[in-house]
Design a protein around this motif. Structure first.
Motif, PDB file in Angstrom:
ATOM      1  N   SER A  76       3.022  -9.856 -28.927  1.00 27.15           N
ATOM      2  CA  SER A  76       2.147 -10.948 -29.364  1.00 27.15           C
ATOM      3  C   SER A  76       1.944 -11.966 -28.241  1.00 27.15           C
ATOM      4  O   SER A  76       0.840 -12.486 -28.066  1.00 27.15           O
ATOM      5  N   GLY A  77       2.995 -12.216 -27.453  1.00 29.54           N
ATOM      6  CA  GLY A  77       2.859 -13.161 -26.334  1.00 29.54           C
ATOM      7  C   GLY A  77       1.900 -12.665 -25.271  1.00 29.54           C
ATOM      8  O   GLY A  77       1.041 -13.422 -24.793  1.00 29.54           O
ATOM      9  N   ALA A  78       2.021 -11.393 -24.902  1.00 28.87           N
ATOM     10  CA  ALA A  78       1.120 -10.824 -23.895  1.00 28.87           C
ATOM     11  C   ALA A  78      -0.311 -10.779 -24.420  1.00 28.87           C
ATOM     12  O   ALA A  78      -1.273 -11.037 -23.679  1.00 28.87           O
ATOM     13  N   THR A  79      -0.456 -10.488 -25.711  1.00 25.56           N
ATOM     14  CA  THR A  79      -1.799 -10.454 -26.304  1.00 25.56           C
ATOM     15  C   THR A  79      -2.409 -11.847 -26.324  1.00 25.56           C
ATOM     16  O   THR A  79      -3.607 -12.006 -26.075  1.00 25.56           O
ATOM     17  N   SER A  80      -1.602 -12.858 -26.575  1.00 25.55           N
ATOM     18  CA  SER A  80      -2.096 -14.234 -26.574  1.00 25.55           C
ATOM     19  C   SER A  80      -2.617 -14.621 -25.189  1.00 25.55           C
ATOM     20  O   SER A  80      -3.688 -15.228 -25.064  1.00 25.55           O
ATOM     21  N   ILE A  81      -1.894 -14.230 -24.154  1.00 25.31           N
ATOM     22  CA  ILE A  81      -2.331 -14.515 -22.774  1.00 25.31           C
ATOM     23  C   ILE A  81      -3.630 -13.758 -22.473  1.00 25.31           C
ATOM     24  O   ILE A  81      -4.572 -14.310 -21.892  1.00 25.31           O
ATOM     25  N   LEU A  82      -3.696 -12.487 -22.892  1.00 23.94           N
ATOM     26  CA  LEU A  82      -4.899 -11.688 -22.704  1.00 23.94           C
ATOM     27  C   LEU A  82      -6.083 -12.338 -23.422  1.00 23.94           C
ATOM     28  O   LEU A  82      -7.179 -12.446 -22.862  1.00 23.94           O
ATOM     29  N   LEU A  83      -5.867 -12.786 -24.659  1.00 24.84           N
ATOM     30  CA  LEU A  83      -6.944 -13.430 -25.408  1.00 24.84           C
ATOM     31  C   LEU A  83      -7.377 -14.742 -24.757  1.00 24.84           C
ATOM     32  O   LEU A  83      -8.566 -15.075 -24.769  1.00 24.84           O
ATOM     33  N   ASP A  84      -6.434 -15.467 -24.188  1.00 25.04           N
ATOM     34  CA  ASP A  84      -6.795 -16.684 -23.445  1.00 25.04           C
ATOM     35  C   ASP A  84      -7.747 -16.342 -22.307  1.00 25.04           C
ATOM     36  O   ASP A  84      -8.742 -17.047 -22.076  1.00 25.04           O
ATOM     37  N   ARG A  85      -7.455 -15.242 -21.578  1.00 29.25           N
ATOM     38  CA  ARG A  85      -8.332 -14.824 -20.474  1.00 29.25           C
ATOM     39  C   ARG A  85      -9.720 -14.453 -20.996  1.00 29.25           C
ATOM     40  O   ARG A  85     -10.743 -14.852 -20.420  1.00 29.25           O
ATOM     41  N   LEU A  86      -9.753 -13.664 -22.082  1.00 26.93           N
ATOM     42  CA  LEU A  86     -11.045 -13.245 -22.632  1.00 26.93           C
ATOM     43  C   LEU A  86     -11.836 -14.434 -23.167  1.00 26.93           C
ATOM     44  O   LEU A  86     -13.062 -14.481 -23.038  1.00 26.93           O
TER      45      LEU A  86
END
Length: 168
Positions: A76-86
């Motif tokens: 979930s943490g890595a996905t949150s960072i990825l979503l921040d980038r997107l």
């Protein structure tokens, strides 16, 4: 469903061929995702996530960040960072659409949808033609087969998650 040891059970030639074709499709699909990432100027993981958001939204079942994380195999943490980038790149927006204002729904922006459609219009011509030209009875057989394969893989994934959470 019958339990079979895949290493010791005899395989028929057509069964081996089917498994090889599934592998070939999976490898080719991953390669298409790499091309999408280049097309969109995104890291492969971000392009994969964006594709998942777009497909789910088009299917009428937009993803939450947690469901996206499960689909792409990230924490979930890595996905949150990825979503921040997107989100920063203008490809994804987080919405609070349900009555439960804590629940976040992911939506692709119009720009991201349009660019992915341009990619599909360019790269998807052969795939679309193949599906359109395949007789209905063949498509129905493929759908039934892939539904069974998806159910089998889901069962295997569930067993693996249970094993991992049990400390193995």
């Amino acid at each position: 469903m019958t339990e079979i040891d895949p290493l010791t059970h005899p395989w028929a030639e057509d069964q081996v061929a089917a498994m090889h074709r599934l592998r070939d499709w999976a490898v080719t699909f991953v390669e298409l995702n790499h091309h999408l990432s280049s097309w969109m100027a995104l890291p492969v993981s971000d392009a994969n996530a964006l594709g998942q958001v777009i497909w789910a939204e088009a299917d009428g079942s937009p993803l939450s960040p947690a469901s996206l994380a499960r689909r792409i195999g990230m924490t979930s943490g890595a996905t949150s960072i990825l979503l921040d980038r997107l989100e920063t790149a203008g490809h994804v927006e987080r919405h609070r659409e349900s009555t439960d204002r804590r629940r976040i729904t992911l939506r692709a922006t119009g720009t991201a949808r349009a660019e992915s459609q341009r990619f599909l219009a360019f790269a998807g011509t052969e795939i679309a033609a193949t599906v359109q030209e395949t007789p209905t009875e063949d498509l129905e057989a493929v759908i039934r087969f892939l539904d069974r394969m998806t159910a089998a893989a889901t069962a295997a994934n569930t067993r693996l998650v249970q094993r991992a959470t049990a400390g193995h």
